[in-house]
Design an enzyme around this catalytic site. Structure first.
Site, mmCIF file in Angstrom:
data_model
loop_
_atom_site.group_PDB
_atom_site.id
_atom_site.type_symbol
_atom_site.label_atom_id
_atom_site.label_comp_id
_atom_site.label_asym_id
_atom_site.label_seq_id
_atom_site.Cartn_x
_atom_site.Cartn_y
_atom_site.Cartn_z
ATOM 1 N N ASP A 568 -55.187 87.204 72.991
ATOM 2 C CA ASP A 568 -54.503 89.035 72.411
ATOM 3 C C ASP A 568 -55.170 90.032 71.945
ATOM 4 O O ASP A 568 -56.455 90.098 71.475
ATOM 5 C CB ASP A 568 -53.748 88.441 70.778
ATOM 6 C CG ASP A 568 -52.645 89.468 70.180
ATOM 7 O OD1 ASP A 568 -51.985 89.745 70.582
ATOM 8 O OD2 ASP A 568 -53.653 90.808 69.375
ATOM 9 N N ASN A 576 -51.991 102.257 69.961
ATOM 10 C CA ASN A 576 -50.755 103.406 70.374
ATOM 11 C C ASN A 576 -50.964 104.357 69.641
ATOM 12 O O ASN A 576 -49.809 106.005 69.705
ATOM 13 C CB ASN A 576 -49.855 102.432 71.044
ATOM 14 C CG ASN A 576 -49.538 101.803 71.603
ATOM 15 O OD1 ASN A 576 -49.955 101.698 73.011
ATOM 16 N ND2 ASN A 576 -48.916 100.266 71.624
ATOM 17 N N ASP A 585 -51.241 101.810 77.547
ATOM 18 C CA ASP A 585 -50.681 101.410 79.061
ATOM 19 C C ASP A 585 -51.472 100.836 79.827
ATOM 20 O O ASP A 585 -52.057 100.084 80.252
ATOM 21 C CB ASP A 585 -50.032 102.138 79.551
ATOM 22 C CG ASP A 585 -48.358 101.879 78.642
ATOM 23 O OD1 ASP A 585 -47.994 101.092 77.876
ATOM 24 O OD2 ASP A 585 -47.387 102.912 78.952
ATOM 25 N N GLU A 611 -49.117 92.948 73.933
ATOM 26 C CA GLU A 611 -50.531 92.648 74.414
ATOM 27 C C GLU A 611 -50.812 91.736 74.399
ATOM 28 O O GLU A 611 -51.765 91.546 74.254
ATOM 29 C CB GLU A 611 -51.240 93.983 73.451
ATOM 30 C CG GLU A 611 -51.115 93.102 71.618
ATOM 31 C CD GLU A 611 -49.695 93.533 70.751
ATOM 32 O OE1 GLU A 611 -50.428 93.006 69.358
ATOM 33 O OE2 GLU A 611 -49.010 93.888 71.090
#
Length: 695
Positions: A568, A576, A585, A611
């Protein structure tokens, strides 16, 4: 109704064998306790046994011959043998039947196994009825137990024979079906192979030879009619050779035995040469020429009349039809008309033979191309298509070496499949300065003869690979719409190689290959879309679950270990929020690419969700998985992600669980790895925790 499995059949057979052996020895022991048999009983018992053995041996001989007529003889013979046995035991020695009962039951079992089922049942009923008479009906016996015992064993052995009969029938049916399948497959693949091989030059020559034989038969029929109707001394058809200097006799009917068959005869002089030179008819009514003018004979013949006409093919003199006679002035205008008509018939025969040969060859070509395309279109994967094409083409051209190169996803032209090379060149990269690259870039077929005699500045593959002892090299580019996925077919010959006609067919087949390649690439694209994550390019969650299940089943079956890593990205929500989703992204792409590059080809890297990523490491222990995860964690932490407006670094946390050490089920292993991942995040992030470390 209870289904009898193969295992149950074996158990029944072995059990019956053991029972029959015990039964046989018990009868012999019983006979010994009863004081034995008289000499007459022994004699007749032995006689009955010998007769039965002789009958069985004879029946076995007929059965081994295994034809319908003898099989019927076998039925009658065994049926008669049963009657003889009953008669012998009935009239001579009833009590000796007890000693022979094991043989009788085995005999009964054989009847149900090999005999006509109705005959076997008749034999069974007859034996039970006879023993009823022997044990029960006769007043001084009343041996119900013996009759019941006999009948029980008769049923048992008959049932065993019937089971063996069914097993033989099933085996025969399976063998028949298997044979049909093999023969069918053999016919299919043989037809496809023959269709391609029929295009070889020698096969085409055989086809033309067959057409020419048909033409010769037609010529002989025409000559025979001329001979019967006009009765000349000689009637003959000759063919002009391609060089225009000689002719040969194709067929003739003559009263003279000195015709020059199988010889090249000069056209420089003689009546045949004059007809060919001037393309005109020639009618000599009172011929007084020399032997040289009639050079189709090898000695002087007193011919007085000669009539010949040219035979045309495509407005060119193809041959000459002529007749001669020993009498003067006997060939009239009517005779000339008959010869002209006959010449026209020969012209038609030539055209028909040529047309037959052409149509036959075109039919073979179309069938070969159709079969080849059918075979190639049956392949799904690109590797199967290329390998299948080379397998199809190799028997046709018989190259010394052959290989196909193709551009991979990274843009490198590499050898994909090869045949004939002493070493394995599969996977070799093709140089940009090679003949193969030149052929692909210029979209041109290279056909180099005497390749080995010339000093080459440009290598075939690259500077490190030298191909020696090659007389001819053919490179055919494989051109498809996607220029990033093109290749080449390379054929190397130690001899002259294929003819020009065969080379053209190879090019046609190679063009057909492009359709199959386009289909295979399309299938690959569909598979890729179905199994990969669109953003990161690694496998998607569905594919991960499918492969996880497969590896788990394999691990249980073969006791193989594998490890699961859940990964992770730390503080991804902040990325973000602070930089926007496009940068998020980009982070996902860079991290997933780093994980994919660090994994082996057999490892499974997938996007697990958001993620989070998952990595399955087949045949990797927990300790080795931990080393791999630590190396990966360090590489990601040192990775700088550059974007418009700045750069950033990210870290990851990982949890590890191993099969079967940490669980035997999918849900259990995922839960263990997820708990380890949670512990890694809880204890500070940017670290790896494996199952067993959590206290």
């Amino acid at each position: 109704m209870i289904e009898i499995t193969q295992k149950n059949k074996k158990i029944i057979k072995y059990l019956t064998l053991v029972i029959s052996l015990i039964y046989t020895f018990s009868l012999k022991f019983d006979a010994g306790l009863s004081g034995g048999l008289t000499r007459y009983q022994i004699f007749f018992s032995a006689l009955a046994a010998v007769l039965i053995i002789i009958l069985l041996a004879g029946d076995l001989y007929f059965f081994i011959r295994d034809d319908e007529k003898n099989r019927k003889s076998f039925d009658r013979s065994l049926f008669t043998g049963g009657w003889l046995f009953l008669l012998i035991t009935l009239f001579f020695n009833i009590k000796s039947l007890q000693v022979l009962e094991p043989v009788f039951h085995i005999y009964l079992s054989l009847a149900f196994t090999f005999l006509n089922i109705y005959v076997a049942f008749f034999y069974f009923i007859l034996s039970v009825a006879y023993n009823y008479l022997a044990y029960v009906y006769i007043p001084w016996e009343r041996a119900y137990f013996n009759f019941l015992s006999f009948t029980t064993f008769a049923v048992l052995f008959s049932a065993m024979g019937y089971l063996l009969r069914k097993e033989r029938s099933e085996k025969k049916e399976y063998k028949s079906k298997l044979k049909d399948i093999k023969e069918g497959a053999k016919r299919i693949f043989k037809e496809e192979e023959d269709a391609i091989l029929a295009l070889k030059t020698e096969k085409r020559e055989e086809s033309f030879s067959h057409s020419y034989k048909i033409f010769e038969e037609r010529i002989f029929d025409i000559l025979e009619r001329i001979k019967n109707f006009l009765d000349p001394y000689t009637v003959c058809f000759v063919k002009i050779k391609d060089d225009g200097k000689y002719y040969r006799i194709v067929d003739a009917i003559s009263e003279n035995e000195y015709l020059r068959y199988n010889e090249d005869i000069s056209l420089e002089q003689g009546v045949v040469g004059w007809i060919y030179k001037y393309a005109k008819e020639l009618n000599l009514k009172d011929y007084k020429g020399s032997k040289d003018s009639l050079n189709y004979y090898d000695r002087y013949v007193p011919v007085k009349s000669f009539l010949g006409v040219p035979v045309y093919l495509n407005e060119t003199v193809f041959g000459v039809l002529f007749i001669d006679a020993l009498e003067s002035d006997i060939f009239t205008r009517e005779t000339e008309n008959i010869i002209r008509i006959s010449a026209t018939q020969i012209e038609d025969a030539i055209q028909n033979a040529r047309l037959f040969q052409q149509v036959n060859q075109q039919s073979k070509e179309f069938k070969a191309l159709y079969d080849a395309s059918k075979v190639m279109l049956s392949y799904v994967k690109l590797s199967e298509t290329l390998e299948g094409f080379l397998e199809l083409l190799t028997p046709f051209v018989n190259p010394s070496y052959a290989f196909i190169s193709f551009k991979d996803e990274e843009g490198f032209q590499k050898v994909v499949i090869q045949k004939g090379f002493p070493g394995d060149i599969s996977g070799l990269t093709i140089s940009e300065e090679s003949l193969i690259s030149w052929s692909i870039n210029h979209k041109t077929v290279l056909d180099i003869k005497d390749y080995g005699d010339k000093k080459r500045k440009v290598p075939l593959i690259n500077e490190d690979v030298k191909i020696k002892n090659i007389d001819r090299l053919i490179v055919i580019p494989i051109l498809i719409e996607r220029e990033d996925r093109q290749g080449a077919l390379v054929l190397c010959f130690k001899d002259n190689g294929p003819t020009e006609y065969e080379k053209n067919l190879i090019e046609i087949l190679t063009n057909q290959l492009t359709i199959s390649i386009a289909k295979a690439l399309y299938v690959e694209k569909i598979d890729l879309m179905a199994t990969t994550d669109g953003l990161t390019g690694v496998y998607n969650h569905r594919y991960f679950q499918e492969r996880f299940t497969e590896l788990l089943e394999k691990g249980k079956r073969y006791n193989e270990t594998f490890s699961l890593i859940l990964l992770d990205i730390d503080f991804f929500k902040k990325v973000n929020d602070n930089y926007g989703h496009p940068v998020g992204d980009l982070v996902l792409k860079k991290v997933s690419q780093t994980v994919k590059n660090g994994a082996r080809k057999i490892d499974i890297v997938a996007r697990y969700g958001g993620e989070e990523f998952a990595v399955i490491l087949p045949q990797i222990s927990k300790d080795n998985a931990y080393k791999f995860a630590e190396r990966l964690r360090k590489e990601i932490s040192e990775l700088t992600i550059v974007f418009e407006g700045g750069r950033l670094n990210v870290t990851v946390s990982m949890g590890i669980a191993t099969f079967p050490e940490d669980g035997n089920e999918k849900a259990e292993l995922i839960e263990k790895a997820d708990n380890c991942l949670y512990e890694a995040k809880r204890s500070g992030r940017n670290r790896v925790v494996k199952a067993g470390d959590i206290k």
